[in-house]
Design a protein around this motif. Sequence first.
Motif, PDB file in Angstrom:
ATOM      1  N   PRO A  41       0.831  -1.192   0.000  1.00  0.00           N
ATOM      2  CA  PRO A  41       0.000   0.000   0.000  1.00  0.00           C
ATOM      3  C   PRO A  41       0.873   1.253   0.000  1.00  0.00           C
ATOM      4  O   PRO A  41       2.016   1.207   0.482  1.00  0.00           O
ATOM      5  CB  PRO A  41      -0.802  -0.112   1.302  1.00  0.00           C
ATOM      6  N   PRO A  43       2.675   4.612   1.005  1.00  0.00           N
ATOM      7  CA  PRO A  43       2.989   5.136   2.330  1.00  0.00           C
ATOM      8  C   PRO A  43       2.111   6.343   2.629  1.00  0.00           C
ATOM      9  O   PRO A  43       1.727   7.099   1.736  1.00  0.00           O
ATOM     10  CB  PRO A  43       4.464   5.530   2.215  1.00  0.00           C
ATOM     11  N   LEU A  44       1.776   6.497   3.892  1.00  0.00           N
ATOM     12  CA  LEU A  44       0.951   7.632   4.298  1.00  0.00           C
ATOM     13  C   LEU A  44       1.777   8.909   4.241  1.00  0.00           C
ATOM     14  O   LEU A  44       2.872   8.972   4.791  1.00  0.00           O
ATOM     15  CB  LEU A  44       0.416   7.410   5.711  1.00  0.00           C
ATOM     16  N   LYS A  45       1.226   9.912   3.577  1.00  0.00           N
ATOM     17  CA  LYS A  45       1.892  11.210   3.509  1.00  0.00           C
ATOM     18  C   LYS A  45       1.429  12.022   4.712  1.00  0.00           C
ATOM     19  O   LYS A  45       0.351  12.614   4.685  1.00  0.00           O
ATOM     20  CB  LYS A  45       1.547  11.913   2.205  1.00  0.00           C
ATOM     21  N   ILE A  46       2.258  12.019   5.749  1.00  0.00           N
ATOM     22  CA  ILE A  46       1.864  12.647   7.009  1.00  0.00           C
ATOM     23  C   ILE A  46       2.935  13.639   7.452  1.00  0.00           C
ATOM     24  O   ILE A  46       4.124  13.322   7.452  1.00  0.00           O
ATOM     25  CB  ILE A  46       1.706  11.581   8.114  1.00  0.00           C
ATOM     26  N   THR A  48       3.699  15.241  10.894  1.00  0.00           N
ATOM     27  CA  THR A  48       3.273  15.042  12.275  1.00  0.00           C
ATOM     28  C   THR A  48       2.900  16.373  12.925  1.00  0.00           C
ATOM     29  O   THR A  48       3.280  17.442  12.456  1.00  0.00           O
ATOM     30  CB  THR A  48       4.376  14.366  13.103  1.00  0.00           C
ATOM     31  N   ASP A  89       8.606  -1.803   5.834  1.00  0.00           N
ATOM     32  CA  ASP A  89       7.405  -1.067   6.226  1.00  0.00           C
ATOM     33  C   ASP A  89       7.773   0.235   6.927  1.00  0.00           C
ATOM     34  O   ASP A  89       7.192   1.287   6.658  1.00  0.00           O
ATOM     35  CB  ASP A  89       6.515  -1.929   7.133  1.00  0.00           C
ATOM     36  N   ALA A  93       7.200   4.126   5.693  1.00  0.00           N
ATOM     37  CA  ALA A  93       6.555   5.150   6.514  1.00  0.00           C
ATOM     38  C   ALA A  93       7.407   6.418   6.565  1.00  0.00           C
ATOM     39  O   ALA A  93       6.890   7.543   6.453  1.00  0.00           O
ATOM     40  CB  ALA A  93       6.320   4.616   7.926  1.00  0.00           C
ATOM     41  N   GLY A  96       7.170   8.195   3.296  1.00  0.00           N
ATOM     42  CA  GLY A  96       5.904   8.917   3.186  1.00  0.00           C
ATOM     43  C   GLY A  96       5.950  10.260   3.901  1.00  0.00           C
ATOM     44  O   GLY A  96       5.401  11.260   3.420  1.00  0.00           O
ATOM     45  N   ALA A 100       5.493  13.953   2.200  1.00  0.00           N
ATOM     46  CA  ALA A 100       4.554  14.966   2.680  1.00  0.00           C
ATOM     47  C   ALA A 100       5.244  16.301   2.914  1.00  0.00           C
ATOM     48  O   ALA A 100       4.696  17.369   2.586  1.00  0.00           O
ATOM     49  CB  ALA A 100       3.893  14.486   3.968  1.00  0.00           C
ATOM     50  N   TRP A 151       6.630   2.829  -4.929  1.00  0.00           N
ATOM     51  CA  TRP A 151       6.315   4.076  -4.232  1.00  0.00           C
ATOM     52  C   TRP A 151       7.555   4.945  -4.075  1.00  0.00           C
ATOM     53  O   TRP A 151       7.462   6.175  -4.118  1.00  0.00           O
ATOM     54  CB  TRP A 151       5.666   3.784  -2.883  1.00  0.00           C
TER      55      TRP A 151
END
Length: 196
Positions: A41, A43-46, A48, A89, A93, A96, A100, A151
């Motif tokens: 999946p 990666p989350l674009k975060i 913080t 993983d 992260a 990602g 972001a 990704w």
Amino acid sequence: MRLPGIQVLSLRTTLMLALISVLCPLAQSAQEPRPQEQVAPPPLKIVTRAERHQLDAAKDEKNRIKLTIELAEAHLANAEHKTAEQQYDAAAAEAGMYWALIEDAFSFMKTIDRENNKKRDLYKRLELSLRAHGPRLSAIRRGTPAEYAIWIKEIEDLARNGRTEALNSFYGHTVLRETPLKPTDARDLVKPPPKN
């Protein structure tokens, strides 16, 4: 010594059955479609909360871009470290979060109204950083399994396109681009000698 006909027939039958039992699973596996590659999946674009608070607390544009680059480089270093440890993983992260922050930097640059040297300097700082990040992202992609590498390639493309955007900002809308000449005939390229 010659075997009687019945024994030869049973030996042939046994060999044929053994051969068929070996080849049937191979034939069935060749006919079955292979499952497609699994893709991890995205990666989350975060960004913080702590990073967002730091960015919002920056005094001016220069400090904000500088801080964004520092935070992005920290995430990139973490992604390199996690990739080397084969923790894909965790590396995804971190990648990602890098993604972001870079997108946030370009979004912030679009909000700056000034069309002067200061904005160009900020773009130059961003472009130099992205240029240095390119080979590092390529190394991460090469060390990552294919399901994650797709990704990382997206992030590489983001960095490359960001560099292009930063470099294009130096020219603005004051530079006219030349259209390439399409000579229809070789005689069009040769100027006739001046007449006396």
